[in-house]
Design an enzyme around this catalytic site. Structure first.
Site, PDB file in Angstrom:
ATOM      1  N   ARG A 186       0.819  -1.209   0.000  1.00  0.00           N
ATOM      2  CA  ARG A 186       0.000   0.000   0.000  1.00  0.00           C
ATOM      3  C   ARG A 186       0.856   1.262   0.000  1.00  0.00           C
ATOM      4  O   ARG A 186       1.955   1.276   0.533  1.00  0.00           O
ATOM      5  CB  ARG A 186      -0.870   0.045   1.274  1.00  0.00           C
ATOM      6  CG  ARG A 186      -2.153  -0.698   1.177  1.00  0.00           C
ATOM      7  CD  ARG A 186      -3.060  -0.201   2.286  1.00  0.00           C
ATOM      8  NE  ARG A 186      -3.960  -1.227   2.714  1.00  0.00           N
ATOM      9  CZ  ARG A 186      -4.890  -1.060   3.637  1.00  0.00           C
ATOM     10  NH1 ARG A 186      -5.006   0.114   4.240  1.00  0.00           N
ATOM     11  NH2 ARG A 186      -5.687  -2.035   3.977  1.00  0.00           N
ATOM     12  N   ARG A 204     -45.291  -3.362  20.376  1.00  0.00           N
ATOM     13  CA  ARG A 204     -44.612  -4.643  20.486  1.00  0.00           C
ATOM     14  C   ARG A 204     -43.470  -4.705  19.473  1.00  0.00           C
ATOM     15  O   ARG A 204     -43.561  -4.111  18.388  1.00  0.00           O
ATOM     16  CB  ARG A 204     -45.581  -5.795  20.209  1.00  0.00           C
ATOM     17  CG  ARG A 204     -46.778  -5.861  21.149  1.00  0.00           C
ATOM     18  CD  ARG A 204     -47.648  -7.068  20.812  1.00  0.00           C
ATOM     19  NE  ARG A 204     -48.022  -7.090  19.392  1.00  0.00           N
ATOM     20  CZ  ARG A 204     -48.538  -8.148  18.787  1.00  0.00           C
ATOM     21  NH1 ARG A 204     -48.742  -9.281  19.457  1.00  0.00           N
ATOM     22  NH2 ARG A 204     -48.870  -8.091  17.502  1.00  0.00           N
TER      23      ARG A 204
END
Length: 276
Positions: free
Chosen positions: A105, A199
């Site tokens: 890299r 719920r």
């Protein structure tokens, strides 16, 4: 003309003709799939603040990056399995595990602020400079020991079948975020009061990125320059096979969870190992 008419109207001839057409289609499809090039790109830089040497740290006796490499190799769908790193030690571990490290890299993609998309752009560009072009890639994180070869294989298949820009593994939130609370002036306050009495099963399921891998169509990625693109297909994972590893505490939980996960999938093998 009468002979041709009789032959073409013969049921046996029609069946043979249809069979040959199907075989031609299958051959073209198989040729196209073989012609496509795929790569697994494992992103593993050397720097890590919260967990030193995180990407090469032993996870239950094996460098954690090796789990991702083995899963990618085991999937059997890639022309290249490579590791993108800036670290010689990680490169050595990667090569020993069977991955390639054709280049290192740049400094630009090795800092804390480089994005995954920027790393992938650099990898693809570097390969293209070598005359190698990929049609599809799978970006894997090096700290994803729960990823399996089968999951990668299925996700890559989904990318192709759905003509998607990308396929991203997701997992459902175990607790509905719609009922979350915030702390204001030392007191708890519902973020969305209208949801507190509802719920859980009546609330829309919310999902989040597993942080394991991403399957990408390269042409779409180059155009949109992002992991999250316009046409994203979900690959839903079970909560038992997902664990973020960002802190030392996460690491301990992941190891405990992995042992349990392994025991549930291969109980006999685990029992035999425990006796040794």
């Amino acid at each position: 003309m009468m002979i041709l008419s009789l032959v073409s109207g013969n049921p046996g001839f029609l069946c043979i003709n249809l069979y040959l057409k199907r075989k031609r289609i299958e051959f073209r499809k198989a040729w196209f799939e073989r012609a496509m090039k795929r790569a697994a790109i494992i992103t593993a830089r050397g720097g890590s603040k919260r967990i030193p040497k995180k990407n090469m740290k032993p996870f239950l006796g094996k460098p954690i990056i090796v789990y991702s490499i083995e899963a990618a190799l085991g999937a059997g769908v890639f022309d290249e399995v490579m590791v993108s790193t800036d670290n010689e030690e990680i490169a050595g571990i990667a090569k020993q595990a069977g991955a390639k490290v054709p280049f290192f890299r740049s400094e630009k993609t090795s800092n804390d602020f480089a994005t995954t998309a920027e790393v992938l752009e650099e990898v693809l560009f570097s390969y293209e400079q070598m005359g190698i072009f990929f049609d599809e890639v799978c970006c894997l994180y090096p700290t994803a020991p729960f990823v399996t070869a089968d999951a990668i294989r299925k996700a890559m298949q989904l990318l192709k079948e759905e003509h998607a820009d990308s396929v991203i593994p997701v997992v459902k939130f175990s607790f509905p975020p719609q009922r979350c609370v915030v702390i204001r002036d030392g007191r708890l306050t519902p973020k969305w009061p209208e949801n507190m009495a509802k719920r859980s099963q009546d609330l829309e399921p919310f999902y989040h990125d597993c942080g394991q891998f991403y399957c990408l169509n390269v042409a779409s990625f180059k155009k949109q320059k992002a992991i999250w693109m316009e046409n994203v297909v979900p690959f839903v994972q079970d909560e038992s096979s997902v664990q973020d590893i960002d802190t030392p505490e996460d690491w301990k939980i992941a190891e405990m969870k992995y042992r349990l996960w392994q025991f549930e999938s291969e109980p006999q093998i685990c029992l035999e190992r425990s006796r040794k």
